[in-house]
Design an enzyme around this catalytic site. Structure first.
Site, short mmCIF file in Angstrom:
data_model
loop_
_atom_site.label_atom_id
_atom_site.label_comp_id
_atom_site.label_asym_id
_atom_site.label_seq_id
_atom_site.Cartn_x
_atom_site.Cartn_y
_atom_site.Cartn_z
N THR A 73 0.64 -1.18 -0.13
CA THR A 73 0.00 -0.23 0.04
C THR A 73 0.92 1.24 -0.06
O THR A 73 0.46 2.19 -0.91
CB THR A 73 -0.87 0.01 1.38
OG1 THR A 73 -1.29 -1.28 1.66
CG2 THR A 73 -1.93 0.99 1.12
N THR A 74 1.89 1.36 0.76
CA THR A 74 2.62 2.49 1.05
C THR A 74 3.28 2.82 -0.39
O THR A 74 3.27 3.97 -0.83
CB THR A 74 3.82 2.25 2.11
OG1 THR A 74 3.22 1.53 3.20
CG2 THR A 74 4.62 3.72 2.31
N TRP A 75 3.65 1.86 -0.99
CA TRP A 75 4.58 2.10 -2.41
C TRP A 75 3.73 2.52 -3.50
O TRP A 75 3.90 3.56 -3.99
CB TRP A 75 4.79 0.60 -2.83
CG TRP A 75 5.86 0.65 -3.84
CD1 TRP A 75 6.46 1.77 -4.56
CD2 TRP A 75 6.02 -0.49 -4.81
NE1 TRP A 75 7.14 1.37 -5.69
CE2 TRP A 75 6.75 0.22 -5.94
CE3 TRP A 75 5.52 -1.82 -5.03
CZ2 TRP A 75 7.00 -0.75 -7.01
CZ3 TRP A 75 5.91 -2.47 -6.02
CH2 TRP A 75 6.83 -2.13 -7.28
N HIS A 139 -8.75 -0.68 3.18
CA HIS A 139 -8.75 -1.93 3.08
C HIS A 139 -9.91 -2.60 3.19
O HIS A 139 -10.43 -3.82 3.14
CB HIS A 139 -7.95 -2.57 4.27
CG HIS A 139 -6.58 -2.13 4.42
ND1 HIS A 139 -5.69 -2.20 3.36
CD2 HIS A 139 -5.89 -1.60 5.46
CE1 HIS A 139 -4.20 -1.84 3.86
NE2 HIS A 139 -4.22 -1.46 5.21
N ARG A 295 10.34 -2.44 5.35
CA ARG A 295 11.08 -3.70 6.16
C ARG A 295 11.94 -4.32 5.00
O ARG A 295 13.25 -3.78 4.85
CB ARG A 295 10.18 -4.69 6.27
CG ARG A 295 10.76 -5.63 7.37
CD ARG A 295 9.98 -6.83 7.71
NE ARG A 295 9.28 -7.72 6.63
CZ ARG A 295 9.71 -9.06 6.19
NH1 ARG A 295 10.84 -9.14 6.91
NH2 ARG A 295 9.33 -9.54 5.05
#
Ligand code: A3P
Length: 329
Positions: A73-75, A139, A295
């Site tokens: 999601t962040t990407w 989501h 991560r």
């Protein structure tokens, strides 16, 4: 946070009492997951989902980025934000220095409907300061989206990731989050894996979430674009172009041939975003540190965590649940 410390609406508290619940991944005894409209939620997310269902009115021009947790999601938030706003930052003088992604985490730039916008603090948020097209993330499973999202011409970009890496990423994320918050931690990998396989994970069952959006993308290709993390990693420029076409802001020949595409991909790359000061030291709400969202950013890290038996179990469920759909995960 314990349910009593959370700001929940009366409607949510009442509903929670009538729903099937299970102990969640977090070890604290009072942290339960609730089965709402076929999917599992933590209390706060369910509260936000109810408010979103009641109050969000979608516009035809809206863009909704939908994901299962930990599928990238962040990407994708960063990529879509950069794509939509590229004209503001394409002047050489503005490039890099001023780009909001350099000093804000993507989650600050593209808020989640049910986490950031619709909360008990403000059930009627003022959305008038969002530029058009408004870009939100969620989501929320397909069947639970607000009616106006289904009825309007708003577009959905759905991103999924293979279940092995999704599970491993989610387990690491909740570990960091809970250690930080409560020092209680979460289930060991074994227990969490068992729950994931049974569908009991945030917004799970994972397979149902993915399959509903996959089917919708086949039935309404103009409305739902279905993307996979692995394919995005593999062919980044191709997918950026697909996204731009789908969102109605196609890349010009010049942009394709020159630095435009590379610039966006470099800006949003794991390497670049994860090393930025804001993403190393900044924080979001509820104890979430920006760095938790970065991560490894690789495909296939599951190999370091899942035994052949676990892989076999996961593959069997995947085959049973989605085998006949033609979708390969
Ligand atoms: P890993 O835990 O496998 O590293 P989400 O954004 O949906 O919460 O998903 C987080 C996952 O996406 C994490 O996966 C994270 O490292 C990875 N990720 C974050 N930023 C990324 C980027 N710019 N490019 C690729 N992957 C990224």
């Amino acid at each position: 946070l314990q349910p009593d410390d959370l700001m929940l609406t009366d409607e949510c508290r009442e509903l929670m009492g009538s729903l099937q619940s299970e102990k969640g991944w977090v070890l604290s005894s009072s942290t339960l997951y609730y089965l709402y409209q076929g999917f599992w939620y933590g209390a706060l997310h369910m509260n936000g989902t109810l408010l979103t269902q009641r109050h969000f009115r979608s516009l035809d021009s809206d863009i909704l980025l939908v994901t299962t947790p930990k599928s990238g999601t962040t990407w994708l938030k960063a990529i879509i934000f950069a794509l939509l706003n590229r004209s503001c930052y394409s002047e050489p003088a503005n490039r890099k220095l001023d780009h909001p992604l350099l000093h804000k985490n993507p989650h600050k730039l593209v808020p989640f409907l049910e986490v950031d916008i619709y909360t008990s603090k403000d059930p009627y948020p003022d959305l008038s300061n969002f530029n058009s097209p408004r870009l939100f993330a969620t989501h929320i499973p397909l069947r639970s989206l607000p009616e106006s999202v289904k009825d309007s011409k708003c577009k959905l970009v759905y991103l999924c990731r293979n279940p092995r890496d999704t599970f491993v990423s989610l387990w690491h994320f909740l570990n960091k989050l809970t250690h930080n918050e409560t020092e209680m931690g979460i289930q060991a990998l074994e227990g969490a894996f068992d729950m994931f396989c049974k569908g009991v994970s945030l917004y799970g069952p994972y397979w149902d979430h993915v399959l509903d959006y996959y089917k919708a993308s086949l039935e309404m290709p103009h409305k739902v674009l279905f993307l996979k993390y692995e394919e995005m990693k593999d062919k980044q420029s191709e997918h950026l172009k697909r996204l731009a076409d789908f969102l109605g802001c196609p890349l010009s020949e010049d942009e394709e041939a020159n630095v435009g595409v590379d610039e966006i991909l470099r800006l949003c790359s794991f390497d670049n975003l994860s090393k930025l000061e804001v993403n190393q030291t900044g924080k979001l709400e509820l104890g979430l540190e920006n760095k938790f969202f970065f991560r490894k950013g690789e495909v296939g890290d599951w190999v370091n965590y899942l035994t052949p038996e676990k892989i076999e179990r996961l593959d069997r469920i995947t085959e049973e649940k989605i085998g006949s759909s033609g979708l390969k995960l």
